[in-house]
Scaffold this motif. Structure first.
Motif, PDB file in Angstrom:
ATOM      1  N   ARG A  61       0.838  -1.203   0.000  1.00 12.49           N
ATOM      2  CA  ARG A  61       0.000   0.000   0.000  1.00 12.49           C
ATOM      3  C   ARG A  61       0.873   1.254   0.000  1.00 12.49           C
ATOM      4  NH1 ARG A  61      -4.919   1.736   4.172  1.00 12.49           N
ATOM      5  NH2 ARG A  61      -5.710   3.460   2.861  1.00 12.49           N
ATOM      6  N   CYS A  74      -0.243  -8.042 -10.823  1.00 11.99           N
ATOM      7  CA  CYS A  74      -1.038  -6.986 -11.435  1.00 11.99           C
ATOM      8  C   CYS A  74      -1.481  -7.522 -12.788  1.00 11.99           C
ATOM      9  CB  CYS A  74      -0.218  -5.712 -11.624  1.00 11.99           C
ATOM     10  SG  CYS A  74       0.348  -4.945 -10.096  1.00 11.99           S
ATOM     11  N   ILE A  85      -5.991  -4.668 -10.948  1.00 17.12           N
ATOM     12  CA  ILE A  85      -6.321  -5.606  -9.867  1.00 17.12           C
ATOM     13  C   ILE A  85      -6.936  -6.870 -10.465  1.00 17.12           C
ATOM     14  CG2 ILE A  85      -7.813  -6.000  -7.871  1.00 17.12           C
ATOM     15  CD1 ILE A  85      -7.539  -3.047  -7.203  1.00 17.12           C
ATOM     16  N   ASP A  87      -9.414  -9.596 -10.900  1.00 17.24           N
ATOM     17  CA  ASP A  87     -10.789  -9.735 -10.432  1.00 17.24           C
ATOM     18  C   ASP A  87     -11.493 -10.805 -11.266  1.00 17.24           C
ATOM     19  OD1 ASP A  87     -11.256  -8.497 -12.870  1.00 17.24           O
ATOM     20  OD2 ASP A  87     -11.774  -6.555 -12.013  1.00 17.24           O
ATOM     21  N   CYS A 220      -6.452   7.321 -13.597  1.00 16.31           N
ATOM     22  CA  CYS A 220      -6.574   6.272 -12.575  1.00 16.31           C
ATOM     23  C   CYS A 220      -8.031   5.871 -12.413  1.00 16.31           C
ATOM     24  CB  CYS A 220      -6.008   6.766 -11.244  1.00 16.31           C
ATOM     25  SG  CYS A 220      -5.924   5.487  -9.963  1.00 16.31           S
ATOM     26  N   ASP A 221      -8.277   4.582 -12.381  1.00 16.21           N
ATOM     27  CA  ASP A 221      -9.626   4.061 -12.140  1.00 16.21           C
ATOM     28  C   ASP A 221     -10.107   4.405 -10.732  1.00 16.21           C
ATOM     29  OD1 ASP A 221     -10.195   2.968 -14.561  1.00 16.21           O
ATOM     30  OD2 ASP A 221     -10.090   0.880 -13.921  1.00 16.21           O
ATOM     31  N   GLY A 222     -11.393   4.175 -10.514  1.00 16.62           N
ATOM     32  CA  GLY A 222     -11.963   4.399  -9.199  1.00 16.62           C
ATOM     33  C   GLY A 222     -11.431   3.475  -8.136  1.00 16.62           C
ATOM     34  N   ASP A 223     -10.787   2.357  -8.543  1.00 16.46           N
ATOM     35  CA  ASP A 223     -10.227   1.449  -7.540  1.00 16.46           C
ATOM     36  C   ASP A 223      -8.952   2.003  -6.915  1.00 16.46           C
ATOM     37  OD1 ASP A 223      -8.158   0.981  -9.416  1.00 16.46           O
ATOM     38  OD2 ASP A 223      -8.964  -0.936 -10.055  1.00 16.46           O
ATOM     39  N   TRP A 225      -6.022   2.086  -8.116  1.00 11.11           N
ATOM     40  CA  TRP A 225      -4.830   1.347  -8.520  1.00 11.11           C
ATOM     41  C   TRP A 225      -4.627   1.325 -10.035  1.00 11.11           C
ATOM     42  CZ3 TRP A 225      -0.741  -0.436  -5.960  1.00 11.11           C
ATOM     43  CH2 TRP A 225      -0.832  -0.616  -4.576  1.00 11.11           C
ATOM     44  N   THR A 226      -5.638   0.887 -10.772  1.00  8.71           N
ATOM     45  CA  THR A 226      -5.483   0.647 -12.205  1.00  8.71           C
ATOM     46  C   THR A 226      -5.264   1.948 -12.961  1.00  8.71           C
ATOM     47  OG1 THR A 226      -7.007  -1.225 -11.986  1.00  8.71           O
ATOM     48  CG2 THR A 226      -6.506  -0.469 -14.214  1.00  8.71           C
TER      49      THR A 226
END
Length: 255
Positions: A61, A74, A85, A87, A220-223, A225-226
């Motif tokens: 993190r 990844c 991420i 998924d 950047c995505d809402g997660d 990370w991506t």
């Protein structure tokens, strides 16, 4: 501060590097049409577990991340450049996949990435991946004592720009050793003859990240990370952990 590794330490780093290579191969083998990104992560986890290695990705993190990273790889698909991420997304015919993986074993870390297509490939994707691999090879070839960080960056950037591809701003390679991210940073574009001088014992993760549309922008995505291309074009990411030795570069994450 840059830690110079001894020859013995570099030999020891080959062990986690080999685990990374095998984990990437397992993830790639699992990447058939209909397989989920979680299936790829599970394949890599099995390799790490069998080797007695841990993952420097799992639970990682950094300051920008809202949550710890939940996977050992990844998994970035199509317009995702890095940090995807794993998924339940199921791979489709023609997807372009980039897998990044690390392993910690014996107190040392290895880090590498590979890009490939699933099912029937698009010719444009094959050109993108081939160029990314050529850029990585050029960067590795420049990783010699007496050269400088800028020589690696210039070698990578020249291959990418000549082919008309974009280069992700603010992200690049890094030192590797007892931890996954160490000094120095290794940009994917720069001026030759500039930056820190390369010395035997330095170990670097060299990792070109190419954007097919030619722009350098990303979002950047809402997660949290991506990281994705802004223009929706596809991306490729390849990487090796490389030791600088008196005899030239030594790839520690080769199979």
């Amino acid at each position: 501060m840059v830690e110079l590794k001894t020859e013995e330490s570099i030999n020891e780093m080959r062990a986690p590097g080999r685990v990374v290579a095998h984990a990437l191969a397992a993830a790639r083998e699992a990447a058939s049409v209909g397989a989920s990104l979680l299936d790829l992560d599970r394949a890599a986890r099995a390799v790490l577990a069998e080797a007695g290695a841990s993952s420097p990705f799992l639970g990682y993190r950094p300051h920008f991340a809202p949550v710890p990273f939940p996977g050992v790889v990844c998994a970035s698909v199509n317009d995702a450049i890095v940090h995807g991420i794993p998924d339940d997304y199921r791979l489709r015919d023609g997807d372009l996949v980039s897998i990044d993986c690390g392993a910690e074993l014996g107190g040392w870390v290895g880090d590498a990435a590979v890009s490939f297509t699933v099912g029937r490939p698009r010719p444009a994707d094959l050109r993108l991946i081939e160029t990314a691999e050529a850029a990585l090879a050029a960067g590795i070839a420049a990783a010699r004592p007496g050269n400088r960080i800028g020589d690696i960056a210039y070698a990578i950037g020249t291959v990418c720009r000549t082919a008309g591809y974009g280069i992700m701003e603010d992200f690049g390679g890094h030192g590797v050793g007892r931890t996954m991210h160490e000094d120095p940073g290794v940009p994917n574009e720069g001026r030759p003859g500039r930056g820190m001088q390369l010395r035997p014992g330095m170990v670097l993760a060299i990792e070109p990240m190419l954007i097919a549309g030619g722009t350098d922008e990303y979002r950047c995505d809402g997660d949290g990370w991506t990281l994705r291309t802004v223009d929706g074009s596809r991306a490729a990411h390849v990487e090796h952990t490389v030791a600088i030795t008196a005899d030239g570069p030594r790839i520690l994450t080769a199979p």
